[in-house]
Motif scaffolding. Structure first.
Motif, short mmCIF file in Angstrom:
data_model
loop_
_atom_site.label_atom_id
_atom_site.label_comp_id
_atom_site.label_asym_id
_atom_site.label_seq_id
_atom_site.Cartn_x
_atom_site.Cartn_y
_atom_site.Cartn_z
N VAL A 4 0.84 -1.21 -0.03
CA VAL A 4 -0.01 0.06 0.05
C VAL A 4 0.99 1.20 0.08
N GLU A 5 0.46 2.45 -0.37
CA GLU A 5 1.15 3.76 -0.51
C GLU A 5 0.21 4.31 0.45
N GLY A 6 0.98 5.44 1.23
CA GLY A 6 0.48 6.56 2.19
C GLY A 6 1.40 7.17 3.01
N ASP A 7 1.08 7.91 3.88
CA ASP A 7 1.82 8.59 4.61
C ASP A 7 1.67 8.41 6.05
N ALA A 8 2.58 9.07 6.87
CA ALA A 8 2.36 8.81 8.18
C ALA A 8 1.26 8.70 8.95
N ASN A 9 0.07 9.31 8.40
CA ASN A 9 -1.37 9.58 8.81
C ASN A 9 -2.18 8.70 8.33
N THR A 10 -1.94 7.88 7.35
CA THR A 10 -2.64 6.86 6.60
C THR A 10 -2.75 5.88 7.67
N LYS A 11 -4.16 5.44 7.71
CA LYS A 11 -4.43 4.49 8.74
C LYS A 11 -5.21 3.19 8.15
N VAL A 12 -4.68 2.12 8.90
CA VAL A 12 -5.32 0.79 8.55
C VAL A 12 -5.98 0.15 9.85
N THR A 13 -7.12 -0.54 9.49
CA THR A 13 -8.02 -1.12 10.40
C THR A 13 -8.12 -2.62 10.17
N ALA A 14 -8.07 -3.47 11.15
CA ALA A 14 -8.20 -4.98 11.21
C ALA A 14 -9.48 -4.97 12.16
N ALA A 15 -10.27 -5.84 11.61
CA ALA A 15 -11.67 -6.09 12.29
C ALA A 15 -12.14 -7.56 12.21
N CYS A 16 -12.62 -8.02 13.38
CA CYS A 16 -13.25 -9.51 13.29
C CYS A 16 -14.27 -9.43 13.73
N VAL A 17 -15.42 -10.54 13.35
CA VAL A 17 -16.93 -10.65 14.03
C VAL A 17 -16.69 -11.93 14.56
N LYS A 18 -15.95 -12.90 14.60
CA LYS A 18 -15.83 -14.19 15.60
C LYS A 18 -14.40 -14.28 15.92
N PRO A 19 -14.47 -14.82 17.16
CA PRO A 19 -15.36 -15.33 18.10
C PRO A 19 -15.88 -14.28 18.94
N THR A 20 -15.38 -12.91 18.68
CA THR A 20 -15.90 -11.80 19.36
C THR A 20 -15.83 -10.78 18.29
N LYS A 21 -16.59 -9.77 18.47
CA LYS A 21 -16.28 -8.59 17.70
C LYS A 21 -15.18 -7.64 18.17
N CYS A 22 -14.28 -7.20 17.29
CA CYS A 22 -13.02 -6.63 17.91
C CYS A 22 -12.66 -5.75 16.61
N GLU A 23 -11.87 -4.94 16.78
CA GLU A 23 -11.31 -3.98 15.94
C GLU A 23 -9.89 -3.21 16.46
N LEU A 24 -9.01 -3.06 15.53
CA LEU A 24 -7.61 -2.25 15.89
C LEU A 24 -7.45 -1.26 14.87
N THR A 25 -6.92 -0.18 15.08
CA THR A 25 -6.94 0.88 13.81
C THR A 25 -5.45 1.36 14.29
N GLN A 26 -4.56 1.54 13.27
CA GLN A 26 -3.25 2.04 13.75
C GLN A 26 -2.83 3.00 12.51
N SER A 27 -1.88 3.99 12.80
CA SER A 27 -1.44 4.63 11.50
C SER A 27 -0.07 4.06 10.88
N PHE A 28 0.11 4.51 9.81
CA PHE A 28 1.37 4.04 9.44
C PHE A 28 2.44 4.29 10.17
N GLY A 29 2.34 5.60 10.56
CA GLY A 29 3.54 6.19 11.41
C GLY A 29 3.79 5.38 12.55
N ASP A 30 2.43 4.75 13.35
CA ASP A 30 2.67 4.11 14.33
C ASP A 30 3.34 2.48 13.98
N LEU A 31 2.95 2.17 12.91
CA LEU A 31 3.30 0.76 12.43
C LEU A 31 4.99 0.97 12.04
N ALA A 32 5.12 2.05 11.82
CA ALA A 32 6.73 2.10 11.27
C ALA A 32 7.67 2.07 12.59
#
Length: 111
Positions: A4-32
């Motif tokens: 993917v392309e983006g800058d430090a402020n670009t965000k990515v979200t991982a979400a799931c529905v099983k076994p329970t609903k959950c979500e995690l959002t991080q910026s590219f800056g954090d993941l760097a």
């Protein structure tokens, strides 16, 4: 691998529905800086990881190796590298020259 392309402020979200609903959002800056874990329930239950970003200049390279074998036997080659984080990685073995060797031998690793 997801490219993917983006800058430090670009965000990515991982979400799931099983076994329970959950979500995690991080910026590219954090993941760097580091990876981030998503736990579906208290440890040690299912989890997912958003891995630390790897920039193109750190995962792509090119090189040429001259096969120095004399053709009397099958030569195996592999790449051994030290990653930017200090960890080691190895490729699968690759056959060298096969001229005049007859049928391709079964794939295996020589000691």
């Amino acid at each position: 691998m997801l490219r993917v392309e983006g800058d430090a402020n670009t965000k990515v979200t991982a979400a799931c529905v099983k076994p329970t609903k959950c979500e995690l959002t991080q910026s590219f800056g954090d993941l760097a800086e580091s990876n981030e874990m998503l736990f579906t329930r208290p440890f040690p239950w299912e989890s997912a990881m958003l891995h630390r970003l790897t920039f193109a200049e750190n995962y792509e390279t090119e090189f040429t190796v001259e096969d120095e074998g004399d053709g009397s036997r099958v030569d195996w080659y592999y790449a051994r590298v030290v990653q930017a984080n200090g960890e080691h990685a190895w490729s699968s073995p690759h056959l060298g020259r096969e001229e005049s060797l007859g049928p391709r031998p079964q794939v295996g690793i020589r000691p």
